[in-house]
Design an enzyme around this catalytic site. Structure first.
Site, PDB file in Angstrom:
ATOM      1  N   GLY A  33       0.801  -1.226   0.000  1.00  0.00           N
ATOM      2  CA  GLY A  33       0.000   0.000   0.000  1.00  0.00           C
ATOM      3  C   GLY A  33       0.826   1.264   0.000  1.00  0.00           C
ATOM      4  O   GLY A  33       0.316   2.340   0.327  1.00  0.00           O
ATOM      5  N   THR A  36      -0.472   4.149  -2.405  1.00  0.00           N
ATOM      6  CA  THR A  36      -1.686   4.742  -1.837  1.00  0.00           C
ATOM      7  C   THR A  36      -1.343   5.629  -0.653  1.00  0.00           C
ATOM      8  O   THR A  36      -1.862   6.742  -0.509  1.00  0.00           O
ATOM      9  CB  THR A  36      -2.666   3.639  -1.383  1.00  0.00           C
ATOM     10  OG1 THR A  36      -2.992   2.812  -2.499  1.00  0.00           O
ATOM     11  CG2 THR A  36      -3.934   4.235  -0.800  1.00  0.00           C
ATOM     12  N   GLN A  97      17.820  -4.942 -11.086  1.00  0.00           N
ATOM     13  CA  GLN A  97      18.148  -4.345  -9.790  1.00  0.00           C
ATOM     14  C   GLN A  97      19.120  -3.174  -9.937  1.00  0.00           C
ATOM     15  O   GLN A  97      19.011  -2.182  -9.220  1.00  0.00           O
ATOM     16  CB  GLN A  97      18.719  -5.397  -8.849  1.00  0.00           C
ATOM     17  CG  GLN A  97      17.695  -6.395  -8.328  1.00  0.00           C
ATOM     18  CD  GLN A  97      16.554  -5.767  -7.563  1.00  0.00           C
ATOM     19  OE1 GLN A  97      15.441  -6.260  -7.594  1.00  0.00           O
ATOM     20  NE2 GLN A  97      16.802  -4.669  -6.868  1.00  0.00           N
ATOM     21  N   GLU A 127       9.358   6.695  -1.660  1.00  0.00           N
ATOM     22  CA  GLU A 127       8.712   5.390  -1.760  1.00  0.00           C
ATOM     23  C   GLU A 127       9.821   4.354  -1.967  1.00  0.00           C
ATOM     24  O   GLU A 127      10.289   4.135  -3.057  1.00  0.00           O
ATOM     25  CB  GLU A 127       7.711   5.363  -2.917  1.00  0.00           C
ATOM     26  CG  GLU A 127       6.894   4.084  -2.948  1.00  0.00           C
ATOM     27  CD  GLU A 127       5.879   4.051  -4.081  1.00  0.00           C
ATOM     28  OE1 GLU A 127       5.253   2.997  -4.260  1.00  0.00           O
ATOM     29  OE2 GLU A 127       5.726   5.066  -4.795  1.00  0.00           O
ATOM     30  N   ASP A 133      16.482  -1.595  -1.852  1.00  0.00           N
ATOM     31  CA  ASP A 133      16.935  -2.104  -3.152  1.00  0.00           C
ATOM     32  C   ASP A 133      17.935  -3.238  -2.960  1.00  0.00           C
ATOM     33  O   ASP A 133      17.814  -4.300  -3.571  1.00  0.00           O
ATOM     34  CB  ASP A 133      17.617  -0.980  -3.956  1.00  0.00           C
ATOM     35  CG  ASP A 133      16.645  -0.181  -4.798  1.00  0.00           C
ATOM     36  OD1 ASP A 133      15.621  -0.737  -5.217  1.00  0.00           O
ATOM     37  OD2 ASP A 133      16.921   1.006  -5.039  1.00  0.00           O
ATOM     38  N   ILE A 191      -5.841  -7.158  -7.247  1.00  0.00           N
ATOM     39  CA  ILE A 191      -6.792  -6.048  -7.360  1.00  0.00           C
ATOM     40  C   ILE A 191      -6.230  -4.923  -8.224  1.00  0.00           C
ATOM     41  O   ILE A 191      -6.941  -4.381  -9.078  1.00  0.00           O
ATOM     42  CB  ILE A 191      -7.176  -5.512  -5.963  1.00  0.00           C
ATOM     43  CG1 ILE A 191      -8.017  -6.556  -5.211  1.00  0.00           C
ATOM     44  CG2 ILE A 191      -7.935  -4.195  -6.063  1.00  0.00           C
ATOM     45  CD1 ILE A 191      -8.285  -6.205  -3.765  1.00  0.00           C
ATOM     46  N   GLU A 197       3.060  -8.097 -12.647  1.00  0.00           N
ATOM     47  CA  GLU A 197       3.089  -8.717 -11.322  1.00  0.00           C
ATOM     48  C   GLU A 197       2.132  -9.902 -11.158  1.00  0.00           C
ATOM     49  O   GLU A 197       2.148 -10.547 -10.106  1.00  0.00           O
ATOM     50  CB  GLU A 197       2.742  -7.661 -10.264  1.00  0.00           C
ATOM     51  CG  GLU A 197       3.732  -6.516 -10.189  1.00  0.00           C
ATOM     52  CD  GLU A 197       3.285  -5.441  -9.225  1.00  0.00           C
ATOM     53  OE1 GLU A 197       4.144  -4.638  -8.817  1.00  0.00           O
ATOM     54  OE2 GLU A 197       2.084  -5.386  -8.875  1.00  0.00           O
TER      55      GLU A 197
END
Length: 260
Positions: A33, A36, A97, A127, A133, A191, A197
């Site tokens: 999330g 969001t 990566q 984010e 990483d 969703i 993914e």
């Protein structure tokens, strides 16, 4: 005409008023999330800005806000490196990566010269960070035999060098860990429907969850960056929909910022 007052000559991590820009990383599993959450945060205060993950670059797609931005050489050459990595991880994990970290550093450094330079109490939310990483995603791919020993050694050497050049500007003042179960993350993957993914197995999310727990909850994961051991961490349970407790989460973030 009066001579305008001299302005403070600021460093990249300092606002034009001389106030240090707080840098907070939002960490968590895939589909926990984060996107969001940062979208919620950027609406809270004009002194808060967010740097989203450069997923559009990984998918070779220009996002709306980058409409007038010049394409990078890697974008001009084509290729959805995120999809390539998921489809054939043994071949593309090292490439992905490396590029993911490079594009993250580029985006986060650029943000330090943005509108926050004039903010009174500037806070920059990343984010994810260059640390996840390496110590979450790249490390997991190496341990899963998707990177060989040579690739992992080169990646670590490259990561160390990049941080020696730019890391001081990106050092964190705090971390917010969005904690969600792997099962909840898998449900959110379905969703949101990002094509790249859809084939992610639960086992992959479980491995990433374990690493996040070791690093951010139990603090047993060792890194090459000693200062991270002392960085304050706010853990938020995000198994429930944000809409059900958005105000409560924001208040916890405000309280956390007041102590960092």
């Amino acid at each position: 005409m009066a001579t305008p007052p001299k302005r403070f000559c600021s460093s990249p991590s300092t606002s034009s008023e001389g106030t240090r820009i707080k840098k907070i990383s939002i960490e968590g599993n895939i589909a926990a999330g984060k996107s969001t959450f940062v979208n919620i945060l950027k609406q809270v205060c004009e002194d808060w800005e967010v740097v989203p993950e450069p997923v559009a670059r990984w998918c070779n797609v220009q996002s709306t806000q980058d409409e007038f931005e010049e394409l990078t050489t890697s974008q001009k050459s084509g290729g959805n490196v995120l999809q390539m990595m998921y489809e054939k991880p043994e071949r593309w994990s090292f490439i992905f990566q490396s590029y993911a970290c490079l594009s993250r550093i580029r985006a986060q450094l650029a943000s330090l010269n943005g509108s926050l330079r004039d903010a009174e109490k500037p806070v920059l939310f990343f984010e994810r960070s260059v640390y996840s990483d390496r110590y979450i995603f790249a490390s997991n791919l190496y341990e899963s035999d998707c990177m060989n020993e040579t690739e992992w050694t080169i990646y670590q050497d490259w990561h160390d060098w990049m941080n020696s050049q730019f890391g001081q500007s990106l050092e964190l003042d705090g971390i917010i860990y969005l904690r969600a179960t792997p099962e909840k993350c898998l449900n959110r993957i379905y969703i949101r429907g990002r094509d790249e993914e859809q084939g992610i197995p639960l086992e992959y999310l479980e491995k990433l969850h374990y690493k996040h727990e070791s690093w951010l909850l139990h603090r047993t994961l060792k890194t090459n960056f000693e200062y991270l051991q002392e960085v304050p961490i706010l853990t938020l349970d995000v198994n429930l929909d944000f809409k059900d407790k958005e105000e409560s989460l924001v208040e916890k973030v405000k309280e956390f910022l007041s102590t960092t």
